[in-house]
Design an enzyme around this catalytic site. Structure first.
Site, mmCIF file in Angstrom:
data_model
loop_
_atom_site.group_PDB
_atom_site.id
_atom_site.type_symbol
_atom_site.label_atom_id
_atom_site.label_comp_id
_atom_site.label_asym_id
_atom_site.label_seq_id
_atom_site.Cartn_x
_atom_site.Cartn_y
_atom_site.Cartn_z
ATOM 1 N N CYS A 114 17.289 5.882 35.424
ATOM 2 C CA CYS A 114 16.279 4.889 35.036
ATOM 3 C C CYS A 114 16.798 3.950 33.952
ATOM 4 O O CYS A 114 17.809 4.223 33.304
ATOM 5 C CB CYS A 114 15.048 5.595 34.455
ATOM 6 S SG CYS A 114 14.207 6.696 35.590
ATOM 7 N N CYS A 137 11.639 2.576 31.460
ATOM 8 C CA CYS A 137 10.871 3.174 32.562
ATOM 9 C C CYS A 137 9.646 3.905 32.023
ATOM 10 O O CYS A 137 9.723 4.647 31.047
ATOM 11 C CB CYS A 137 11.739 4.126 33.362
ATOM 12 S SG CYS A 137 10.914 4.721 34.852
ATOM 13 N N CYS A 182 15.702 4.967 40.284
ATOM 14 C CA CYS A 182 14.266 5.220 40.182
ATOM 15 C C CYS A 182 13.513 4.160 40.995
ATOM 16 O O CYS A 182 13.848 2.974 40.954
ATOM 17 C CB CYS A 182 13.861 5.143 38.711
ATOM 18 S SG CYS A 182 12.095 5.197 38.395
ATOM 19 N N CYS A 223 11.258 1.828 38.137
ATOM 20 C CA CYS A 223 11.873 0.788 37.284
ATOM 21 C C CYS A 223 13.030 0.061 37.960
ATOM 22 O O CYS A 223 13.567 -0.891 37.406
ATOM 23 C CB CYS A 223 12.320 1.389 35.948
ATOM 24 S SG CYS A 223 13.743 2.510 36.064
#
Length: 189
Positions: A36, A40, A67, A70
């Site tokens: 991430c 995030c 992810c 994000c």
């Protein structure tokens, strides 16, 4: 895995979802196999499971998945990507009646969030951005055609010709008619 353990500063950035650190590092979670951005909004992982990478490519090479929330492997942050989609929509539909509420509904956000995010990313509000786009398109049309000013105003989404003339003069320093004359003078010289 070539990542490192998070420093205290990096860990605090992850816990606070600090967007100021986006692009400076990425964090991966060993237990989920996901990486991430520091900003995030997902639930903070256990610090012992976090690995820090300097760029998204390193995390991908270490076999971590980006992810879905994000989107760390995208060059733009989610807010930047959202704002670019909104700006692109305005750029292509400047002649239609647009409101903050309509844009917010179209792009699945609240009017307040859209206004605040757009201004933070673009440096201006959606309404001012829309006015600039409309005046730029009007300048192009005025320079290239003999359409009446009122028709140009309606074409760019400002049906009130007096309001259009006021906005145009405010942004360009001249009336639409004077602008058209200046363009013609430039072409003949």
């Amino acid at each position: 895995m070539n990542g490192t353990k998070p420093t205290d500063e990096q860990w605090q950035a992850v816990v606070r979802n600090d967007a100021a650190f986006d692009g400076t590092f990425y964090y991966a979670v060993k237990t989920t196999g996901v990486f991430c951005r520091p900003s995030c909004k997902s639930k903070p992982p256990l610090r012992a499971n976090v690995i820090i990478f300097s760029d998204a490519e390193q995390a991908l090479l270490a076999r971590f998945r980006p992810c879905k929330r994000c989107r760390p492997s995208d060059p733009l942050s989610p807010d930047e990507a959202w704002t670019e989609r909104i700006a692109g929509w305005i750029d292509s539909r400047y002649g239609e009646p647009l409101s903050l509420g309509a844009l917010a509904e179209l792009f699945h956000g609240s009017p307040f969030h859209l206004q605040r995010t757009f201004k933070r990313i673009k440096g201006t509000t959606p309404a001012v951005y829309m006015q600039r786009v409309r005046i730029e398109r009007a300048k192009e049309t005025l320079a290239a055609s003999d359409k009446p000013v009122s028709a140009v105003a309606a074409e760019v989404g400002i049906p009130n010709a007096a309001h259009f003339a006021t906005l145009f003069q405010k942004q360009t320093g001249m009336t639409p008619t004077a602008f058209r004359s200046a363009c013609r003078t430039d072409r003949t010289q």
